[in-house]
Write an enzyme that holds these catalytic residues in place. Structure first.
Site, PDB file in Angstrom:
ATOM      1  N   ARG A  26     -16.867  23.811   5.210  1.00 15.72           N
ATOM      2  CA  ARG A  26     -15.396  23.385   5.367  1.00 15.72           C
ATOM      3  C   ARG A  26     -14.382  24.284   4.838  1.00 15.72           C
ATOM      4  NH1 ARG A  26     -13.606  19.684   2.283  1.00 15.72           N
ATOM      5  NH2 ARG A  26     -11.726  19.151   3.733  1.00 15.72           N
TER       6      ARG A  26
ATOM      7  N   GLU B 278      -6.680  23.914  21.642  1.00 12.77           N
ATOM      8  CA  GLU B 278      -5.361  23.186  22.139  1.00 12.77           C
ATOM      9  C   GLU B 278      -4.290  23.911  22.152  1.00 12.77           C
ATOM     10  OE1 GLU B 278      -6.036  21.751  18.080  1.00 12.77           O
ATOM     11  OE2 GLU B 278      -7.381  22.528  19.556  1.00 12.77           O
TER      12      GLU B 278
ATOM     13  N   ARG C 205      -7.280  26.859   8.590  1.00 10.85           N
ATOM     14  CA  ARG C 205      -8.063  26.464   7.426  1.00 10.85           C
ATOM     15  C   ARG C 205      -9.352  26.117   7.973  1.00 10.85           C
ATOM     16  NH1 ARG C 205      -5.676  21.682   4.949  1.00 10.85           N
ATOM     17  NH2 ARG C 205      -7.088  21.860   3.720  1.00 10.85           N
TER      18      ARG C 205
ATOM     19  N   CYS D 156     -12.327  22.273  15.001  1.00  9.67           N
ATOM     20  CA  CYS D 156     -12.161  22.352  13.662  1.00  9.67           C
ATOM     21  C   CYS D 156     -12.554  21.219  13.318  1.00  9.67           C
ATOM     22  CB  CYS D 156     -10.771  22.747  13.652  1.00  9.67           C
ATOM     23  SG  CYS D 156     -10.254  23.291  11.888  1.00  9.67           S
TER      24      CYS D 156
ATOM     25  N   HIS E   4      -9.045  26.173  17.373  1.00  5.06           N
ATOM     26  CA  HIS E   4      -8.023  25.483  17.898  1.00  5.06           C
ATOM     27  C   HIS E   4      -7.583  25.709  19.522  1.00  5.06           C
ATOM     28  CE1 HIS E   4      -6.909  22.680  14.475  1.00  5.06           C
ATOM     29  NE2 HIS E   4      -7.569  23.804  13.848  1.00  5.06           N
TER      30      HIS E   4
END
Length: 191
Positions: A106, A173, A134, A79, A171
């Protein structure tokens, strides 16, 4: 094996937890002095890329990390980490490391309400869960000869690899699936 995780802002604790679960030693990079430690790989976590960029500059960490990346240390940017690595940012001219030959946008999926979860193919791994918060996406690959597209969602590139660098818009993780981190650790071991 020892993996360094940029720990100045963002989801660094979740990466550390994932690595510890996989039996890997970690160090947290919070200031320039931390870069003097030996490490075999680097994770740039999700978070707020503009804040991370500002703090990296304030702590004189940009050039030493760019040098390590240029020397071939394996890097996983997720990200905001992808944004830090990107050679070009279409809606922000302030490039940080500029080492990954991709052009990113972004907040490409909008604000927090634009966050979503899906499951798609990831090259060499199979279907993986993907949590986008986001998130950016990769608009284009700057050098197709040097860069492999690893995953797409709705025709948008969300993961790419160039040499020692993997940039991911989501993500890994935050999900139970460990395969992306395991793939990264194999890179760090030179497998």
């Amino acid at each position: 094996m020892n993996i360094a995780v940029l720990a100045i802002q963002g989801a660094f604790a979740e990466h550390i937890d994932k690595l510890k679960k996989l039996g890997v030693d970690c160090i947290e990079l919070r200031q320039a002095a931390d870069l003097e430690q030996d490490f075999d790989g680097l994770i740039l976590p999700g978070g707020e890329s503009t804040v991370q960029r500002k703090l990296l500059r304030e702590h004189d960490m940009v050039e030493p990390l760019r040098k390590k990346i240029g020397q071939g240390i394996p890097v996983l940017g997720t990200c905001a980490g992808l944004i830090l690595l990107a050679q070009e940012i279409s809606n922000d001219g302030d490039v940080c490391f500029g080492t990954l030959p991709v052009r990113v946008q972004r907040n490409a999926y909008g604000r927090q309400l634009g966050s979503f979860h899906t499951e798609e193919e990831f090259a060499g791994i199979g279907r993986v869960p993907m949590s986008f918060i986001r998130a950016p996406y990769i608009e284009s690959v700057v050098n197709r000869n040097q860069t492999e597209i690893l995953a797409t969602v709705e025709d948008r590139i969300v993961a790419a690899r160039s040499g020692n660098q993997i940039g991911i818009a989501f993500h890994p993780e935050l999900d139970e699936d460990d395969r992306i981190h395991e793939m990264f650790l194999e890179m760090c071991r030179g497998v």
